[in-house]
Write a protein that holds these residues in place. Structure first.
Motif, PDB file in Angstrom:
ATOM      1  N   GLY A   1       0.819  -1.210   0.000  1.00  0.00           N
ATOM      2  CA  GLY A   1       0.000   0.000   0.000  1.00  0.00           C
ATOM      3  C   GLY A   1       0.851   1.257   0.000  1.00  0.00           C
ATOM      4  N   VAL A   2       1.964   1.216   0.708  1.00  0.00           N
ATOM      5  CA  VAL A   2       2.878   2.361   0.713  1.00  0.00           C
ATOM      6  C   VAL A   2       3.457   2.567  -0.685  1.00  0.00           C
ATOM      7  N   ARG A   3       3.853   1.468  -1.303  1.00  0.00           N
ATOM      8  CA  ARG A   3       4.467   1.586  -2.639  1.00  0.00           C
ATOM      9  C   ARG A   3       3.461   2.131  -3.659  1.00  0.00           C
ATOM     10  N   ALA A   4       2.226   1.648  -3.570  1.00  0.00           N
ATOM     11  CA  ALA A   4       1.196   2.146  -4.488  1.00  0.00           C
ATOM     12  C   ALA A   4       0.957   3.645  -4.260  1.00  0.00           C
ATOM     13  N   HIS A   5       0.990   4.026  -2.988  1.00  0.00           N
ATOM     14  CA  HIS A   5       0.801   5.438  -2.638  1.00  0.00           C
ATOM     15  C   HIS A   5       1.944   6.280  -3.209  1.00  0.00           C
ATOM     16  N   MET A   6       3.163   5.747  -3.148  1.00  0.00           N
ATOM     17  CA  MET A   6       4.311   6.508  -3.646  1.00  0.00           C
ATOM     18  C   MET A   6       4.242   6.716  -5.162  1.00  0.00           C
ATOM     19  N   ALA A   7       3.577   5.813  -5.839  1.00  0.00           N
ATOM     20  CA  ALA A   7       3.428   6.001  -7.283  1.00  0.00           C
ATOM     21  C   ALA A   7       2.605   7.255  -7.580  1.00  0.00           C
ATOM     22  N   LYS A   8       1.653   7.542  -6.695  1.00  0.00           N
ATOM     23  CA  LYS A   8       0.851   8.770  -6.878  1.00  0.00           C
ATOM     24  C   LYS A   8       1.703  10.019  -6.631  1.00  0.00           C
ATOM     25  N   HIS A   9       2.572   9.935  -5.649  1.00  0.00           N
ATOM     26  CA  HIS A   9       3.507  11.054  -5.448  1.00  0.00           C
ATOM     27  C   HIS A   9       4.340  11.272  -6.710  1.00  0.00           C
ATOM     28  N   ARG A  10       4.822  10.151  -7.242  1.00  0.00           N
ATOM     29  CA  ARG A  10       5.705  10.250  -8.406  1.00  0.00           C
ATOM     30  C   ARG A  10       4.998  10.980  -9.544  1.00  0.00           C
ATOM     31  N   GLU A  11       3.724  10.643  -9.755  1.00  0.00           N
ATOM     32  CA  GLU A  11       2.983  11.305 -10.836  1.00  0.00           C
ATOM     33  C   GLU A  11       2.937  12.812 -10.659  1.00  0.00           C
ATOM     34  N   LEU A  12       2.887  13.250  -9.397  1.00  0.00           N
ATOM     35  CA  LEU A  12       2.806  14.681  -9.115  1.00  0.00           C
ATOM     36  C   LEU A  12       4.153  15.383  -9.226  1.00  0.00           C
ATOM     37  N   ILE A  13       5.228  14.705  -8.808  1.00  0.00           N
ATOM     38  CA  ILE A  13       6.492  15.447  -8.732  1.00  0.00           C
ATOM     39  C   ILE A  13       7.458  15.152  -9.878  1.00  0.00           C
ATOM     40  N   ALA A  14       7.304  14.017 -10.525  1.00  0.00           N
ATOM     41  CA  ALA A  14       8.230  13.723 -11.631  1.00  0.00           C
ATOM     42  C   ALA A  14       8.198  14.830 -12.695  1.00  0.00           C
ATOM     43  N   PRO A  15       7.023  15.362 -13.049  1.00  0.00           N
ATOM     44  CA  PRO A  15       7.012  16.453 -14.037  1.00  0.00           C
ATOM     45  C   PRO A  15       7.793  17.692 -13.587  1.00  0.00           C
ATOM     46  N   LYS A  16       7.826  17.924 -12.279  1.00  0.00           N
ATOM     47  CA  LYS A  16       8.578  19.083 -11.789  1.00  0.00           C
ATOM     48  C   LYS A  16      10.088  18.853 -11.937  1.00  0.00           C
ATOM     49  N   PHE A  17      10.497  17.638 -11.624  1.00  0.00           N
ATOM     50  CA  PHE A  17      11.914  17.324 -11.818  1.00  0.00           C
ATOM     51  C   PHE A  17      12.287  17.373 -13.300  1.00  0.00           C
ATOM     52  N   ALA A  18      11.376  16.908 -14.140  1.00  0.00           N
ATOM     53  CA  ALA A  18      11.640  16.947 -15.584  1.00  0.00           C
ATOM     54  C   ALA A  18      11.774  18.392 -16.058  1.00  0.00           C
ATOM     55  N   GLU A  19      10.976  19.254 -15.474  1.00  0.00           N
ATOM     56  CA  GLU A  19      11.014  20.666 -15.860  1.00  0.00           C
ATOM     57  C   GLU A  19      12.336  21.305 -15.439  1.00  0.00           C
ATOM     58  N   VAL A  20      12.831  20.942 -14.269  1.00  0.00           N
ATOM     59  CA  VAL A  20      14.143  21.429 -13.837  1.00  0.00           C
ATOM     60  C   VAL A  20      15.204  21.011 -14.850  1.00  0.00           C
ATOM     61  N   GLN A  21      15.150  19.750 -15.264  1.00  0.00           N
ATOM     62  CA  GLN A  21      16.122  19.255 -16.243  1.00  0.00           C
ATOM     63  C   GLN A  21      16.004  20.004 -17.569  1.00  0.00           C
ATOM     64  N   ARG A  22      14.753  20.213 -18.002  1.00  0.00           N
ATOM     65  CA  ARG A  22      14.545  20.873 -19.297  1.00  0.00           C
ATOM     66  C   ARG A  22      15.150  22.275 -19.299  1.00  0.00           C
ATOM     67  N   VAL A  23      14.834  23.049 -18.248  1.00  0.00           N
ATOM     68  CA  VAL A  23      15.307  24.438 -18.228  1.00  0.00           C
ATOM     69  C   VAL A  23      16.829  24.488 -18.117  1.00  0.00           C
ATOM     70  N   LEU A  24      17.376  23.639 -17.211  1.00  0.00           N
ATOM     71  CA  LEU A  24      18.829  23.654 -17.051  1.00  0.00           C
ATOM     72  C   LEU A  24      19.517  23.282 -18.365  1.00  0.00           C
ATOM     73  N   ALA A  25      18.972  22.252 -19.007  1.00  0.00           N
ATOM     74  CA  ALA A  25      19.592  21.815 -20.272  1.00  0.00           C
ATOM     75  C   ALA A  25      19.488  22.912 -21.328  1.00  0.00           C
ATOM     76  N   GLU A  26      18.311  23.467 -21.485  1.00  0.00           N
ATOM     77  CA  GLU A  26      18.104  24.457 -22.549  1.00  0.00           C
ATOM     78  C   GLU A  26      18.866  25.748 -22.305  1.00  0.00           C
ATOM     79  N   ARG A  27      18.940  26.129 -21.032  1.00  0.00           N
ATOM     80  CA  ARG A  27      19.533  27.440 -20.759  1.00  0.00           C
ATOM     81  C   ARG A  27      21.032  27.377 -20.467  1.00  0.00           C
ATOM     82  N   LEU A  28      21.488  26.264 -19.890  1.00  0.00           N
ATOM     83  CA  LEU A  28      22.864  26.261 -19.392  1.00  0.00           C
ATOM     84  C   LEU A  28      23.817  25.344 -20.137  1.00  0.00           C
TER      85      LEU A  28
END
Lengths: 422, 422
Positions: free
Chosen positions: A304-331
């Motif tokens: 149940g904890v692992r299933a719950h963490m998958a929901k967290h991942r859905e929410l925060i993975a896009p934010k981490f991806a966005e950090v990568q995108r901006v850093l890559a594009e700008r720096l």
């Protein structure tokens, strides 16, 4: 082209462009925050059902969770942590809401009474030193420093602390009583301690007979991809190596359910758990078992904890991806910064041009973007190269992560241009 | 007729009668427990509504209680404690679930860093001693002893500690760094510290500049009659006497809502609170604010707490009355025991015939009645007269209180008869 390869005139033009961008940024009057690893409200919403739990007040063994008692925590809560950490439930204590407090208590006990295997309490030694894989967690370092423990930085690689450096230090110096370690998705670099590194740490000879690894597995189940890394079972590795009491393991649900109202856990050898509970018994009549039952009902079990963490991942993975995108594009093209692309945890580790980290944080602050103080991932806050910045993208909404990272990129570029004389 | 006045033959007959009664008692195979001050399930039921609270997750100031932060606790929770304790909310910290842990943390901070007014940390002194009003709370004594603090018993009267004895000791001995005190309905005697005693404690000259009273107001609102005694405002008394940092106040809702899952509080001068929070900030990122909001919603305000305590009183006052009835009916005429008739708190203090307390507890144990170990209300568990027994009647149902007290009376009489040679 790398910024350092630009002709002087081009560098000046580049610097001017960044100054203009920065002026524009400041004019926006932003107020954004990438400082701390806090869950977002949407992440907290995932656990909102906790607010009307538990449905009853009796644990599986008949314990009335509302009353005093049960120093080691509810068996079913210990079992969930045991399954998540790969450690037998008998070796796990379920406690209050803060693992940081458990670490403090562990160190205070060691200072006042020693640890299993200690000849005398740590506090009677003239010097007690701790190895600090660096960059690392500022609260770890500050906690040890507050208790009079000297901080010794050691390098950390993608697979965990540099064991060659660590082994050499601990073999020769009996004042080195322990080390900090975030084994899974390390704060801030995202490093994951490999089985090989863990085995070396568990078995290396140490001059101090009571050398202790504080194994803060804060992000054990905090995966950012579908590949769920499995942390080495350090308790078994230490036991197999003949050093059963070498490690104290910590974990919590702080970034799983509610950051301020979760359940923390401590684990280790039989002697480690017994010593901890003996000390605890003098100042506690048991943890908040209602909150533990609340969590048990909410999760059911470790799956149940692992299933719950998958929901967290859905929410925060896009934010981490966005950090990568901006850093890559700008720096990326300018050759003045490096950063991690973590597959779990809460942070991105950004190394900017040597000598410019404090300036970047200062520029960002003036433009309304709060960043963790430069150097805070280093013992005593001292980053010798003044280049390290910890980014924590979970709390702000995605659009704010974008805006904040664009701002950070501008500040990084401007500070680099300044540093290079542009 | 007093047992000591009986003729030898009559004493023998009396002893034989008690032996017969005791044999009958043992044959019943009872399993009863008067050991600890735990609330009964019916008392815990009074707070069952907490299990589905809070209804929201936002505090009055907009704080999301689910996330990290707010080291001093929710303002509205601090206000409730402030109103109950008569101390300004700014001087009150709302914390986790255990006040015992707050006392431990306060002592650990004093040992490692000193208190406001300390010349150096207590831990560097050769000897640190604490005054222990006796009989007192065993966990207080054990906690201090565990931390290497020597325990010095001082008498306690119905109006609090014997201030003449206390004042003389603290005036001349700089190693006496502090004292324990349960000011309201003291554990176990039920003593209530008077305004006069409190004023004397606040103003007496002390050889140690950082002499500290740990004022454990655990039973501030735990009245057994409609007369609600008001504890002296020790924080103000200390401030007025020019010793603002002399006291640290503790309280909790442990015996108000859920014993294991309440909210604890620490209070004192501005410097006391600031020092505590400074230390706390190294090992906590804030207390369980969800549980605090849960309590705030449940109570509303301090008046809500008082109304709630009236319901507790209805449940437990009959149990205390039953203890009095049995003790009076069975023991009064024999002149071999004295006991308190408390108007609040959780305990009855029973003094049996000198030299017989351990025997009484042993007899009771063999008959299936668990009593707190004899002497446990004394520093190091040493009752010089071997006469003191603490009775805790709140947990068992009324019928069991009756049965247990009848059994205790039999054991007291048998032990007395044995001691007198019958």
């Amino acid at each position: 082209m790398a910024l350092s390869d630009l002709a002087p005139a081009d560098l000046t033009a580049f610097a001017d462009a960044q100054r203009a961008a920065y002026a524009e940024l400041k004019a926006q009057g932003l107020k954004l925050d990438l400082t701390r690893g806090k869950p977002s409200p949407e992440q907290l919403d995932l656990s909102e059902a906790l607010l009307t739990l538990p449905t009853g007040h009796v644990a599986a063994d008949g314990t009335d969770v509302r009353n005093y008692g049960g120093l080691a925590g509810l068996p079913e809560m210990r079992q969930i942590f045991a399954d998540l950490l790969g450690i037998p439930a008998a070796n796990v204590v379920a406690a209050g809401s803060s693992s940081l407090t458990l670490m403090h208590d562990t160190l205070v006990q060691a200072l006042l009474y020693g640890r299993p295997g200690s000849v005398e309490p740590w506090g009677v030694e003239d010097v007690v030193r701790f190895l600090c894989p660096t960059p690392g967690y500022d609260r770890h370092f500050a906690l040890a420093d507050r208790l009079g423990i000297e901080l010794v930085p050691v390098p950390i690689d993608a697979d965990g602390p540099d064991v060659e450096v660590v082994a050499e230090l601990v073999a020769g110096d009996p004042t080195i009583k322990g080390m900090w370690l975030v084994p899974t998705y390390s704060n801030p670099t995202g490093a994951v301690c490999s089985e090989e590194v863990a085995r070396a740490l568990a078995s290396m000879p140490t001059a101090a007979p009571d050398f202790t690894i504080l194994w803060d597995n804060a992000y054990a189940v905090h995966h950012l991809t579908e590949t769920e890394v499995r942390t080495p079972d350090i308790v078994t590795l230490c036991a197999e190596a003949g050093n059963p009491d070498r490690v104290v393991v910590f974990a919590s649900t702080s970034k799983i359910t509610f950051a301020g109202a979760g359940v923390a856990a401590l684990a280790g050898s039989e002697a480690t758990v017994a010593a901890y509970l003996k000390g605890l018994g003098f100042y506690s009549i048991g943890p908040d078992k209602v909150n533990q039952l609340r969590h048990v009902e909410f999760f059911g079990d470790a799956a149940g904890v692992r299933a719950h963490m998958a929901k967290h991942r859905e929410l925060i993975a896009p934010k981490f991806a966005e950090v990568q995108r901006v850093l890559a594009e700008r720096l990326a093209e300018h050759g003045i910064a490096e950063w991690t692309d973590p597959v779990g945890g809460y942070f991105v580790n950004l190394d900017v041009l040597d000598g410019t980290a404090r300036r970047v944080v200062e520029l960002a602050k003036e433009a309304g973007i709060a960043l963790t103080p430069a150097g805070s991932a280093f013992p005593y806050g001292e980053d010798p190269r003044n280049r390290n910045i910890r980014l924590a993208p979970t709390l702000p909404p995605l659009a704010e992560v974008t805006a904040a990272m664009e701002a950070v990129a501008t500040c990084v570029l401007l500070a680099a241009a300044e540093e290079l004389g542009g």
